[in-house]
Design a protein around this motif. Structure first.
Motif, PDB file in Angstrom:
ATOM      1  N   LEU A 101       0.843  -1.187   0.000  1.00 57.92           N
ATOM      2  CA  LEU A 101       0.000   0.000   0.000  1.00 57.92           C
ATOM      3  C   LEU A 101       0.880   1.239   0.000  1.00 57.92           C
ATOM      4  O   LEU A 101       1.683   1.428   0.910  1.00 57.92           O
ATOM      5  CB  LEU A 101      -0.865  -0.038   1.272  1.00 57.92           C
ATOM      6  CG  LEU A 101      -2.046   0.910   1.348  1.00 57.92           C
ATOM      7  CD1 LEU A 101      -3.088   0.558   0.296  1.00 57.92           C
ATOM      8  CD2 LEU A 101      -2.678   0.832   2.740  1.00 57.92           C
ATOM      9  N   ARG A 102       0.739   2.083  -1.020  1.00 54.84           N
ATOM     10  CA  ARG A 102       1.599   3.255  -1.124  1.00 54.84           C
ATOM     11  C   ARG A 102       0.805   4.537  -1.354  1.00 54.84           C
ATOM     12  O   ARG A 102       0.419   4.850  -2.482  1.00 54.84           O
ATOM     13  CB  ARG A 102       2.641   3.036  -2.223  1.00 54.84           C
ATOM     14  CG  ARG A 102       3.529   1.849  -1.887  1.00 54.84           C
ATOM     15  CD  ARG A 102       4.762   1.766  -2.716  1.00 54.84           C
ATOM     16  NE  ARG A 102       5.709   0.841  -2.100  1.00 54.84           N
ATOM     17  CZ  ARG A 102       6.867   0.491  -2.611  1.00 54.84           C
ATOM     18  NH1 ARG A 102       7.256   1.001  -3.768  1.00 54.84           N
ATOM     19  NH2 ARG A 102       7.662  -0.346  -1.976  1.00 54.84           N
ATOM     20  N   PRO A 103       0.583   5.281  -0.307  1.00 54.91           N
ATOM     21  CA  PRO A 103      -0.124   6.553  -0.452  1.00 54.91           C
ATOM     22  C   PRO A 103       0.762   7.579  -1.159  1.00 54.91           C
ATOM     23  O   PRO A 103       1.944   7.698  -0.847  1.00 54.91           O
ATOM     24  CB  PRO A 103      -0.372   6.997   0.997  1.00 54.91           C
ATOM     25  CG  PRO A 103      -0.038   5.819   1.858  1.00 54.91           C
ATOM     26  CD  PRO A 103       0.928   4.992   1.095  1.00 54.91           C
ATOM     27  N   GLY A 243       3.502  -1.728 -10.178  1.00 53.93           N
ATOM     28  CA  GLY A 243       3.352  -1.002  -8.914  1.00 53.93           C
ATOM     29  C   GLY A 243       4.684  -0.490  -8.404  1.00 53.93           C
ATOM     30  O   GLY A 243       4.785   0.626  -7.878  1.00 53.93           O
ATOM     31  N   ASP A 244       5.708  -1.303  -8.567  1.00 53.56           N
ATOM     32  CA  ASP A 244       7.055  -0.871  -8.160  1.00 53.56           C
ATOM     33  C   ASP A 244       7.451   0.389  -8.915  1.00 53.56           C
ATOM     34  O   ASP A 244       7.923   1.368  -8.329  1.00 53.56           O
ATOM     35  CB  ASP A 244       8.051  -2.002  -8.453  1.00 53.56           C
ATOM     36  CG  ASP A 244       9.475  -1.590  -8.120  1.00 53.56           C
ATOM     37  OD1 ASP A 244       9.696  -1.032  -7.035  1.00 53.56           O
ATOM     38  OD2 ASP A 244      10.367  -1.818  -8.966  1.00 53.56           O
ATOM     39  N   ILE A 245       7.216   0.377 -10.214  1.00 55.30           N
ATOM     40  CA  ILE A 245       7.667   1.483 -11.064  1.00 55.30           C
ATOM     41  C   ILE A 245       6.835   2.744 -10.839  1.00 55.30           C
ATOM     42  O   ILE A 245       7.378   3.824 -10.605  1.00 55.30           O
ATOM     43  CB  ILE A 245       7.630   1.053 -12.548  1.00 55.30           C
ATOM     44  CG1 ILE A 245       8.606  -0.108 -12.776  1.00 55.30           C
ATOM     45  CG2 ILE A 245       7.975   2.245 -13.452  1.00 55.30           C
ATOM     46  CD1 ILE A 245       8.430  -0.836 -14.090  1.00 55.30           C
ATOM     47  N   THR A 247       5.135   3.672  -8.362  1.00 57.27           N
ATOM     48  CA  THR A 247       5.218   4.290  -7.025  1.00 57.27           C
ATOM     49  C   THR A 247       6.519   5.068  -6.828  1.00 57.27           C
ATOM     50  O   THR A 247       6.589   5.928  -5.958  1.00 57.27           O
ATOM     51  CB  THR A 247       5.002   3.279  -5.877  1.00 57.27           C
ATOM     52  OG1 THR A 247       5.913   2.195  -6.015  1.00 57.27           O
ATOM     53  CG2 THR A 247       3.575   2.764  -5.876  1.00 57.27           C
ATOM     54  N   ASP A 248       7.538   4.771  -7.603  1.00 61.32           N
ATOM     55  CA  ASP A 248       8.718   5.657  -7.568  1.00 61.32           C
ATOM     56  C   ASP A 248       8.376   6.994  -8.230  1.00 61.32           C
ATOM     57  O   ASP A 248       8.766   8.061  -7.752  1.00 61.32           O
ATOM     58  CB  ASP A 248       9.933   5.017  -8.263  1.00 61.32           C
ATOM     59  CG  ASP A 248      10.851   4.306  -7.268  1.00 61.32           C
ATOM     60  OD1 ASP A 248      10.345   3.810  -6.240  1.00 61.32           O
ATOM     61  OD2 ASP A 248      12.077   4.245  -7.504  1.00 61.32           O
ATOM     62  N   LEU A 249       7.638   6.929  -9.322  1.00 62.85           N
ATOM     63  CA  LEU A 249       7.156   8.177  -9.939  1.00 62.85           C
ATOM     64  C   LEU A 249       6.245   8.916  -8.954  1.00 62.85           C
ATOM     65  O   LEU A 249       6.357  10.136  -8.775  1.00 62.85           O
ATOM     66  CB  LEU A 249       6.398   7.842 -11.243  1.00 62.85           C
ATOM     67  CG  LEU A 249       5.727   9.003 -11.971  1.00 62.85           C
ATOM     68  CD1 LEU A 249       6.714  10.106 -12.317  1.00 62.85           C
ATOM     69  CD2 LEU A 249       5.020   8.500 -13.238  1.00 62.85           C
TER      70      LEU A 249
HETATM   71 MN    MN Z   1      10.732   0.064  -5.756  1.00 63.75          MN
END
Ligand code: MN
Ligand code: IPM
Length: 350
Positions: A101-103, A243-245, A247-249
């Motif tokens: 979960l990444r707000p 999701g990994d990519i 969420t860095d953006l």
């Molecule tokens: Mn990452």
């Protein structure tokens, strides 16, 4: 009495976790809950000393805790992949933390690299599937070391894994109660097996949530909209790699790695909370790293434990510090040391 397992880990991990634990102590007194912590030494240093990453018995022990608070995993003297797979991904997989979960929330427009976007425009949450996809580690080399070498990396997607993730995203979107819009981020135009199953599952589950508006965007377009119209998003659900990519953006548009936090959630088990920025060897031991991402992760942990008021108080204190004190969210440019930022948060807990 909560039992918190603390894994400070590598690089700047211990510095930011130290501040997080000071905030935890302060907020626990104000909000009247008690907890105990145990420090676990897993990480690069421990691996170099013992040759061990994380063992099955360690995972069993961690299952006894209410939550895990993690700093960072990654060491410049250890070949990439060993600690990531051996510790971080092993924890996510073995504890079945199937949601990441990444707000993505901008607290202060001054720290946003996007022109003309403010706090009201950037406020969404990415629900990243956390145990499958390309991260499953399936694949093989063929004819290794020859000119005919082939490397195969499989994206593994189960109906069960997709469905529980999508269902979590719908429920989360409903509970969040903002735009009530869930966007599926995929690649149906090219990855026609995986995203066919994701899409079918998404629209089937959607029937159970008529109050939630659904939308679909390809992952490349999602990157475009996150920069151009981030206000369109409320909750995004996607697979592990995308999701990994994204969420860095997302971290960049919310003000950088100094503020970005995430939770690895097992709704039925032990969850783990971490700043998503990594071990930052360059800043290690200098008292310049921004501890707010770790403090935001702490707030997520408190919410997960059911301490909603304490979680809110920590987030409000972070907002206060970000909007009235810090010159920047970047390491070394905050106008305060790591420890001073911790102090500021503690002073602002109401
Ligand atoms: Mn990452
Ligand atoms: C993250 C990190 C990890 C990931 C790495 C360190 C294995 O980038 O939490 O996003 O790829 O998931």
């Amino acid at each position: 009495m909560y039992k918190i397992a603390v894994i400070p880990g590598d690089g700047t991990g211990p510095e930011v976790i130290r501040e997080g634990l000071r905030v935890l102590e302060a907020v626990s007194k104000k909000y009247n809950f008690s907890y105990q912590t145990k420090i676990f030494e897993f990480g690069g240093q421990y691996y170099l000393k013992t040759g061990k990453t994380l063992q099955d018995k360690d995972v069993e022990e961690l299952k006894q805790y209410s939550a895990i608070y993690l700093g960072a995993i990654g060491h410049p003297e250890v070949r990439p992949g060993i600690l990531e797979r051996g510790i971080l991904l092993k924890l996510r997989f073995d504890l079945d933390q199937y949601i990441n979960l990444r707000p993505i929330k901008l607290y202060n427009a001054e720290f946003c690299p996007l022109k003309d976007k403010g706090a009201k425009d950037i406020d969404f949450v990415v629900v990243r599937e956390n145990t499958e996809g390309l991260y499953k580690g399936m694949g093989e080399f063929q004819n290794k070391g020859t000119p005919k070498e082939v490397a195969i990396q499989i994206s593994y997607n189960t109906r069960f894994g997709i469905e529980r993730c999508i269902r979590y995203a719908f429920q989360y979107c409903r509970k969040r109660n903002k735009q009530k819009k869930l966007t599926l981020c995929g690649k149906t135009n090219v990855l026609t097996y995986a995203w066919d199953l994701w899409e079918r599952t998404f629209y089937e589950v959607a029937k159970e949530y008529p109050d939630i508006q659904t939308d679909y965007a390809h992952v490349d377009a999602t990157c475009m909209w996150m920069v151009k119209n981030p206000e369109w998003f409320d909750v995004i659900v996607t697979d592990n790699m995308f999701g990994d990519i994204i969420t860095d953006l997302g971290a960049m548009i919310q003000g950088g790695m100094g503020i970005a936090a995430g939770g690895n959630i097992n709704p039925e088990g032990v969850s783990m909370f971490e700043p998503i920025g990594g071990s930052a060897p360059k800043y290690t031991g200098k008292n310049v790293i921004n501890p707010l991402a770790a403090i935001c992760a702490l707030s997520m942990m408190l919410e997960n434990l059911g301490e909603d008021n304490a979680a809110k108080a920590v987030e409000e204190a972070v907002i206060k510090v970000v909007t009235t004190k810090l010159k920047s969210l970047a390491a070394g440019k905050m106008g305060y040391s790591t420890q001073e930022v911790g102090d500021l948060v503690i002073e602002n807990i109401l």
